[in-house]
Design a protein around this motif. Structure first.
Motif, short mmCIF file in Angstrom:
data_model
loop_
_atom_site.label_atom_id
_atom_site.label_comp_id
_atom_site.label_asym_id
_atom_site.label_seq_id
_atom_site.Cartn_x
_atom_site.Cartn_y
_atom_site.Cartn_z
N GLY A 107 37.07 52.65 44.07
CA GLY A 107 37.42 51.23 44.08
C GLY A 107 36.18 50.36 44.08
O GLY A 107 36.14 49.31 43.41
N TRP A 149 34.93 47.43 41.08
CA TRP A 149 34.62 46.03 41.33
C TRP A 149 33.14 45.73 41.19
O TRP A 149 32.76 44.59 40.91
CB TRP A 149 35.14 45.62 42.71
CG TRP A 149 36.61 45.36 42.66
CD1 TRP A 149 37.61 46.16 43.11
CD2 TRP A 149 37.24 44.22 42.08
NE1 TRP A 149 38.83 45.60 42.85
CE2 TRP A 149 38.64 44.40 42.22
CE3 TRP A 149 36.77 43.06 41.46
CZ2 TRP A 149 39.56 43.47 41.75
CZ3 TRP A 149 37.69 42.13 40.99
CH2 TRP A 149 39.06 42.34 41.14
N CYS A 178 31.57 41.24 44.44
CA CYS A 178 32.89 41.82 44.20
C CYS A 178 33.07 43.13 44.95
O CYS A 178 34.16 43.43 45.45
CB CYS A 178 33.11 42.03 42.70
SG CYS A 178 33.28 40.50 41.77
N TYR A 197 35.98 43.88 47.78
CA TYR A 197 36.92 45.00 47.78
C TYR A 197 36.96 45.70 49.14
O TYR A 197 38.03 45.93 49.70
CB TYR A 197 36.55 46.01 46.69
CG TYR A 197 37.47 47.21 46.67
CD1 TYR A 197 38.71 47.16 46.05
CD2 TYR A 197 37.10 48.39 47.31
CE1 TYR A 197 39.56 48.25 46.05
CE2 TYR A 197 37.95 49.49 47.32
CZ TYR A 197 39.17 49.41 46.69
OH TYR A 197 40.02 50.50 46.71
N GLU A 218 40.07 45.58 51.84
CA GLU A 218 40.73 46.81 52.31
C GLU A 218 40.76 46.86 53.83
O GLU A 218 41.78 47.22 54.43
CB GLU A 218 39.98 48.02 51.74
CG GLU A 218 40.65 49.36 52.01
CD GLU A 218 40.26 49.97 53.35
OE1 GLU A 218 41.09 50.68 53.95
OE2 GLU A 218 39.13 49.70 53.80
N ILE A 273 44.26 43.45 44.42
CA ILE A 273 42.85 43.81 44.22
C ILE A 273 42.72 45.29 43.89
O ILE A 273 41.86 45.70 43.09
CB ILE A 273 42.03 43.45 45.48
CG1 ILE A 273 41.90 41.92 45.59
CG2 ILE A 273 40.65 44.10 45.45
CD1 ILE A 273 41.29 41.45 46.90
N ASP A 274 43.58 46.11 44.48
CA ASP A 274 43.50 47.55 44.30
C ASP A 274 44.43 48.06 43.20
O ASP A 274 44.49 49.27 42.96
CB ASP A 274 43.86 48.25 45.63
CG ASP A 274 43.38 49.69 45.68
OD1 ASP A 274 42.29 49.97 45.17
OD2 ASP A 274 44.10 50.53 46.26
#
Length: 318
Positions: free
Chosen positions: A151, A155, A164, A168, A172, A200-201
């Motif tokens: 992830g 980003w 970014c 992320y 989270e 986002i994920d």
């Protein structure tokens, strides 16, 4: 620069792993707790405001320093990128737990494996058999690797990549910290944080599942993804674990996850064909599955790095 930043950060982490309880993470946890204390008045829009304030407090300085470093020299920008990737990656945060559980299971010491798994996952493991210990360890490893590595990769490729990547990892954490603790469950304050991280994920989770499928058993991974991902309450986790289970050829998840209500029937009139088709593919996890998971993760990592290298070369040539 993106590929070189990630490569250098990975090499540094192999030599000097960053502990999960480091001061940087501690400061972010303290900031999140303070925001929850100051803004949680029982309404969802307060959580939204707190989320944006946390993000602004962390992303704006990260982006500003990146901009200033870029103005100074490319090497300064590269150094800042490497530092941010190193801080946001967590490839080896919990590897000591995983490796120790693997060694304990291989030696037949289930008691030690239970203790280690309990420390890692904060679950009650006192009655778990070795297969369940292996299953939970594999599940935890796959999800953690996605959120701490793949992830972040995705980003970091975006414009102003360092900011970014920070977004992320912080998103989270806020999704967990403002929803999972007992005192936060069913609280409106964490609704926006959970929803924000869902979006986002959304793409990274699917890219991770595709990577697992490519470097593992592709057909079984796609089959499990399409047919069994919905058995998990968390959609992204379901996609990652379903694809991972198919890629590895092992059965992940529990029968209670997403299982339909079962009514008692006469066994002599029961058609088992449909039930068998509904069973998740693969074998029960064993200690060997932990080693297979390590191989899957490393192959997926190499795939990501190869794609990043090709992308960097294309940008450089273009």
């Amino acid at each position: 620069m993106t590929f070189l930043s990630i490569l250098c950060a990975l090499l540094i982490e192999q030599l000097k792993p960053l502990r999960a309880d480091n001061p940087i993470y501690g400061g972010i946890k303290l900031l999140a707790a303070r925001m929850e204390l100051w803004f949680n008045a029982g309404h969802a829009h307060h959580g939204k405001l707190g989320w944006f304030l946390v993000m602004a407090a962390l992303m704006v300085p990260t982006a500003l320093i990146y901009w200033l470093a870029s103005r100074v020299s490319p090497f300064a920008a590269l150094a800042w990128n490497i530092l941010i990737v190193y801080l946001t990656l967590g490839f080896r945060h919990y590897s000591h737990y995983y490796s120790s559980i693997q060694l304990a299971l291989n030696s037949g010491d289930d008691a030690a494996a239970r203790i280690l798994l309990a420390e890692w996952t904060k679950q009650d493991t006192s009655t778990m058999e070795s297969s369940e210990i292996a299953r939970i360890a594999v599940e935890k490893a796959l999800v953690t690797t996605h959120r701490n590595v793949f992830g972040v990769f995705f980003w970091f490729l975006m414009p102003v990549g360092p900011a970014c990547a920070v977004m992320y990892r912080v998103a989270e954490y806020l999704a967990r910290a403002w929803n999972e603790p007992e005192h936060m469950k069913n609280e409106a304050f964490g609704v926006f944080a959970a929803r924000a991280f869902y979006w986002i994920d959304w793409i990274p989770a699917r890219l991770t599942a595709i990577a697992f499928a490519i470097v593992g058993n592709f057909e079984d991974a796609i089959y499990a993804w399409r047919n069994f991902a919905s058995r998990w309450q968390d959609e992204a986790v379901g996609i990652i674990l379903a694809a991972g289970s198919g890629a590895l050829g092992i059965r992940l998840g529990t029968p209670l996850q997403g299982a339909a209500n079962v009514m008692p029937v006469d066994p002599t009139t029961l058609d088992t064909t449909e039930l068998e088709s509904d069973a998740a593919p693969g074998e029960e996890p064993t200690a060997r599955a932990l080693q297979s998971t390590v191989g899957l993760v490393w192959r997926a990592l190499l795939l990501w790095m190869l794609l990043l290298l090709l992308l960097s070369v294309a940008v450089w040539l273009g």
